[in-house]
Design an enzyme around this catalytic site. Structure first.
Site, short mmCIF file in Angstrom:
data_model
loop_
_atom_site.label_atom_id
_atom_site.label_comp_id
_atom_site.label_asym_id
_atom_site.label_seq_id
_atom_site.Cartn_x
_atom_site.Cartn_y
_atom_site.Cartn_z
N CYS A 17 0.77 -1.16 0.09
CA CYS A 17 0.06 -0.16 0.21
C CYS A 17 1.04 1.04 0.13
CB CYS A 17 -0.99 -0.05 0.95
SG CYS A 17 -0.08 0.11 2.84
N LEU A 18 0.18 2.46 0.21
CA LEU A 18 1.31 3.58 0.11
C LEU A 18 2.31 3.67 1.16
CD1 LEU A 18 1.10 6.55 -1.03
CD2 LEU A 18 -0.08 7.26 0.81
#
EC number: 3.1.3.-
Length: 241
Positions: A17-18
């Site tokens: 994810c980020l």
């Protein structure tokens, strides 16, 4: 993910994810529960922290892992489709967010998913500043929600200067998230203690026994939603608890 891993022992899933801390961690934790490695959130979270130090799971993340456990229990919980009316929010004791550290000027935002549907924010001069001696913050809401609900409370502040030059900014006091389908049908009050709230990052701003109370009412009839719920294949009305 589960079907892919089941197809071949050599298959691998890469989850990212980020920042690799929150979204990917809750997905992997949910996967542990889905595979019946654990039946409660605690052991799944401990394994995550052991394998991925530095992850940041909030109390709301833990709450949603608990929902996953409920769905996959021996007697699965089947979420209902009844809208929830949130009549009011009460916060006590008063947190210390103003410059004098003796109160705050609060407002609430309410979101369904990522969409803001309601806010009590108004002109700075019209908003009440609560002080410690008030004992509690009481804000009427009277809104009806369904699904993933996020409630955020902020302190509104104005920089020093003339009325025309002053700049209004906000600081988050707390945030909480829940899904209405997992609220028991006879519920009239939802209480959240400080360990159950997100974004309470500065301990000295919160007095002992800090808590948030929602006065709520579940509507008597189901409301049909457009999207098929993800748990449809894992519980039926016969399993409703």
């Amino acid at each position: 993910m589960y079907n892919w891993l089941l197809q071949n022992p050599k298959n691998v899933c890469v989850v990212h994810c980020l920042d690799g801390r929150a979204a990917s961690s809750i997905l992997v934790g949910a996967m542990f529960i889905f595979c019946n490695l654990y039946s409660t959130p605690g052991p799944a979270i401990r394994l995550l922290y052991a394998k991925r130090p530095g992850i940041g799971l909030s109390p709301s993340h833990r709450r949603y892992l608990g929902y996953m456990c409920d769905l996959l229990a021996d007697k699965p919980y089947c979420p209902h489709f009844k809208p929830l009316t949130i009549k009011s929010i009460t916060v006590s004791p008063i947190p210390f967010f103003n410059k004098q550290r003796n109160g705050c000027r609060p407002y609430c935002d309410v979101l369904i998913g990522e969409t803001k549907i309601y806010s009590t924010c108004t002109d700075f001069e019209r908003m009440k500043e609560y002080r410690v001696q008030d004992g509690k913050i009481f804000i009427p809401l009277n809104i009806t929600v369904q699904g993933d609900v996020v409630i955020s409370m902020y302190h509104l502040r104005s920089t020093i200067g003339s009325r025309l030059q002053a700049k209004v900014t906000n600081t988050q006091i707390f945030q909480l998230q829940f899904h209405t389908g997992f609220i028991p049908l006879d519920t009239t009050v939802l209480k959240f203690t400080k360990p159950e709230l997100d974004a309470c990052d500065v301990p000295e701003k919160y007095p002992q026994l800090f808590q948030v109370t929602l006065d709520v009412e579940l509507q008597p009839h189901d409301k049909v939603i457009d999207l098929t719920p993800p748990w449809e294949h894992y519980c039926t009305k016969d399993n409703l608890t």
